[in-house]
Design a protein around this motif. Structure first.
Motif: not given
Length: 147
Positions: A86-92
């Motif tokens: 979750e903490a690394y989502r929306r980072m492609n």
């Protein structure tokens, strides 16, 4: 720091198990079963397992299989699992993991890449996938398999 992408190795088992338990909603992962399956995946010529890591920590993975079909006149590729912490989502990161699968699918001569999802439809649409069919399943009784 940017993520690093690579094929999974046997040393990744513990961290992959931790990530996979966060993906699973229909089943409870059992460690012994995961280990057996992990070893099988790592030696299966039709499987690709890629991971994303940052600061020497696994933050995502994708598992895909490539198999022959009649309907597509050859090989198709099926993404079984894609997970990004979750903490690394929306980072492609998910997008890059899918691109790795697509590259391998093309190298294997696949006609298409497909998957089933119930929570990430908008993500897949955003990277060029289109909705195509309904997904049906029948869960079978658990049977412990010994090696």
């Amino acid at each position: 720091m940017s993520p690093h992408y690579r094929r999974a190795s046997l040393q990744d088992e513990d961290e992959l198990f931790a990530l996979a338990t966060r993906l699973a909603t229909s089943f409870t992962l059992r460690r012994a079963d995961f280990s057996r399956t992990f070893r099988h995946v790592m030696t299966d010529a039709h499987a690709d397992l890629f991971i994303a890591e940052m600061d020497s920590k696994l933050i995502g993975y994708v598992l895909a299989y490539h198999h022959s079909t009649f309907y597509a006149n050859g090989v198709v590729s099926w993404v079984e699992e894609l997970f990004v912490a979750e903490a690394y989502r929306r980072m492609n990161i998910g997008k890059k993991l899918m691109a790795l699968v697509e590259e391998q699918a093309a190298a294997r001569g696949s006609k298409l890449v497909a998957l089933a999802t119930r929570r990430a439809g908008e993500f897949y649409k955003s990277i060029g996938y289109e909705e195509s069919a309904a997904y049906f399943k029948k869960t079978l009784p658990y049977r412990y398999e010994q090696e």
